[in-house]
Design a protein around this motif. Structure first.
Motif, PDB file in Angstrom:
ATOM      1  N   ASP A 130       0.844  -1.188   0.000  1.00  0.00           N
ATOM      2  CA  ASP A 130       0.000   0.000   0.000  1.00  0.00           C
ATOM      3  C   ASP A 130       0.883   1.244   0.000  1.00  0.00           C
ATOM      4  O   ASP A 130       2.076   1.187   0.325  1.00  0.00           O
ATOM      5  CB  ASP A 130      -0.913   0.006   1.225  1.00  0.00           C
ATOM      6  N   ILE A 133       1.415   4.825   3.841  1.00  0.00           N
ATOM      7  CA  ILE A 133       1.173   4.151   5.118  1.00  0.00           C
ATOM      8  C   ILE A 133       2.212   4.624   6.133  1.00  0.00           C
ATOM      9  O   ILE A 133       3.402   4.375   5.976  1.00  0.00           O
ATOM     10  CB  ILE A 133       1.240   2.626   4.955  1.00  0.00           C
ATOM     11  N   ILE A 137       0.249   3.978  11.611  1.00  0.00           N
ATOM     12  CA  ILE A 137      -0.755   3.018  11.141  1.00  0.00           C
ATOM     13  C   ILE A 137      -0.270   1.596  11.367  1.00  0.00           C
ATOM     14  O   ILE A 137      -1.023   0.724  11.834  1.00  0.00           O
ATOM     15  CB  ILE A 137      -1.063   3.251   9.652  1.00  0.00           C
ATOM     16  N   ASN A 151      -2.128  -3.641   0.363  1.00  0.00           N
ATOM     17  CA  ASN A 151      -3.470  -3.115   0.136  1.00  0.00           C
ATOM     18  C   ASN A 151      -4.425  -4.288  -0.058  1.00  0.00           C
ATOM     19  O   ASN A 151      -4.161  -5.198  -0.845  1.00  0.00           O
ATOM     20  CB  ASN A 151      -3.472  -2.204  -1.097  1.00  0.00           C
ATOM     21  N   HIS A 184      -8.046   1.023   9.110  1.00  0.00           N
ATOM     22  CA  HIS A 184      -8.201   0.416   7.785  1.00  0.00           C
ATOM     23  C   HIS A 184      -9.019  -0.879   7.832  1.00  0.00           C
ATOM     24  O   HIS A 184      -9.004  -1.648   6.874  1.00  0.00           O
ATOM     25  CB  HIS A 184      -6.849   0.149   7.130  1.00  0.00           C
ATOM     26  N   HIS A 185      -9.702  -1.117   8.946  1.00  0.00           N
ATOM     27  CA  HIS A 185     -10.667  -2.221   9.042  1.00  0.00           C
ATOM     28  C   HIS A 185     -10.059  -3.563   8.611  1.00  0.00           C
ATOM     29  O   HIS A 185      -9.071  -3.998   9.178  1.00  0.00           O
ATOM     30  CB  HIS A 185     -11.915  -1.869   8.224  1.00  0.00           C
ATOM     31  N   GLN A 187      -8.308  -4.418   6.141  1.00  0.00           N
ATOM     32  CA  GLN A 187      -6.931  -4.328   5.652  1.00  0.00           C
ATOM     33  C   GLN A 187      -5.935  -4.373   6.807  1.00  0.00           C
ATOM     34  O   GLN A 187      -4.937  -5.077   6.746  1.00  0.00           O
ATOM     35  CB  GLN A 187      -6.743  -3.041   4.846  1.00  0.00           C
ATOM     36  N   GLY A 188      -6.234  -3.609   7.854  1.00  0.00           N
ATOM     37  CA  GLY A 188      -5.362  -3.631   9.016  1.00  0.00           C
ATOM     38  C   GLY A 188      -5.314  -5.007   9.659  1.00  0.00           C
ATOM     39  O   GLY A 188      -4.249  -5.479  10.093  1.00  0.00           O
ATOM     40  N   THR A 245      -8.672   4.178  -6.332  1.00  0.00           N
ATOM     41  CA  THR A 245      -8.862   4.542  -4.936  1.00  0.00           C
ATOM     42  C   THR A 245      -9.136   6.033  -4.806  1.00  0.00           C
ATOM     43  O   THR A 245      -8.849   6.819  -5.711  1.00  0.00           O
ATOM     44  CB  THR A 245      -7.611   4.190  -4.117  1.00  0.00           C
TER      45      THR A 245
END
Length: 317
Positions: A130, A133, A137, A151, A184-185, A187-188, A245
């Motif tokens: 990604d 970042i 994060i 990503n 990042h929901h 993704q995280g 994006t």
């Protein structure tokens, strides 16, 4: 290939499907696995009409009752559509050992053959690093500054490994341990749970907007580790998957988009049954538009000054 959508994004699903079949004639037969959150039957049938005769089919999975149907513990805070990709190992036929997951805001502009055939070895997921970042994060999900962070909009999932290692349940446990609040929901979560099990691939397989809007020197500075300048040039020159994006250039289905590949999206949209859909209005605030304009047209130092000024005034108002 797998996609997740509700009825509001159905027309974008059609664009993905049309572009995939147009650029991937190497595949004799392709199955589209659509995770549907309340898409009506008429729209589903409309989507099926975009699959060329004899070249594929679409299997629909109604995910509205996913929480109750799965044999895993799903926290009440979870938004099923947003996290649907986490459940693919359970939803898809157990004989399927891998799947390409795509967000609905992509266009497949080249062959995904080499990506699909990639050797996982002991990795659980493959994806593209990604952009933009920060260390904060990464640390928020337990990673270090130098850990890989991919990503989740384009992923090749090793379904066999996910099932064997109960990765879906690990993801849900991680979400619960963070009280449903993860940067990042999904993704995280994926980056945290699959740390040291991520296979990083060439950026051409997920060319997000930042690759076009930001100079390489800035991307290199803000992201550790990152790709070489040659790899980024190859990705932006001959992308395989374009990921539209959110960013300073705005998306191609929005009025006044400046994305350099906006016509690629619109070309494939014109080949769908939503060809006559009007461009959507730009709903960004004045401040957001000013920030985007400043980044695109002004020197970086002046852009930073404007951002800092807006931030200051937002705090005192």
């Amino acid at each position: 290939m797998a996609l997740a959508s509700d009825r509001n994004y159905a027309e974008f699903v059609a664009v993905v499907i049309v572009s995939l079949f147009d650029t991937n004639t190497w595949q004799d037969f392709t199955t589209i696995h659509l995770l549907s959150n309340d898409i009506d039957d008429a729209t589903l049938e409309k989507l099926r009409r975009h699959i060329p005769d004899g070249r594929g089919k679409m299997i629909v999975y109604d995910i509205r009752s996913l929480k109750e149907d799965l044999g895993v513990v799903v926290p009440s805070t979870i938004a099923i559509t947003a996290y649907a990709r986490l459940f693919l190992p359970y939803l898809l036929n157990q004989e399927i050992d891998r799947v390409l997951y795509l967000d609905c805001d992509v266009v497949v502009s080249g062959s995904v053959h080499d990506f699909y055939k990639i050797s996982f070895r002991d990795q659980w997921v493959a994806g593209v690093r990604d952009t933009l970042i920060s260390t904060e994060i990464k640390t928020s999900v337990g990673l270090t500054e130098k850990d890989e962070y991919i990503n989740s909009g384009v992923l090749m999932l090793n379904l066999l490994a996910w099932r064997d290692n109960k990765v879906t349940q690990r993801c849900l446990d991680f979400l619960v341990s963070h009280e449903g609040k993860v940067v990042h929901h999904d993704q995280g979560i994926i980056n945290a749970v699959c740390n040291n099990r991520k296979l990083v691939v060439h950026p051409k397989y997920n060319v997000s907007t930042s690759y076009f809007s930001h100079p390489y020197s800035l991307l290199r500075k803000l992201n550790v580790p990152f790709y070489s300048q040659l790899e980024v040039h190859e990705a932006t020159s001959l992308p395989v998957i374009i990921h539209f994006t959110e960013g300073f250039y705005n998306r191609p289905w929005i009025v006044n988009s400046l994305h350099p590949l906006r016509e690629e999206f619109r070309r494939y949209q014109s080949m769908t049954l939503w060809a006559n859909s009007p461009l959507q209005p730009d709903k960004r605030t004045f401040a957001a538009r000013l920030v985007a304009w400043s980044f695109i047209y002004l020197p970086y130092w002046l852009y930073r000054l404007i951002v800092n000024m807006l931030s200051f005034f937002s705090r005192i108002i």
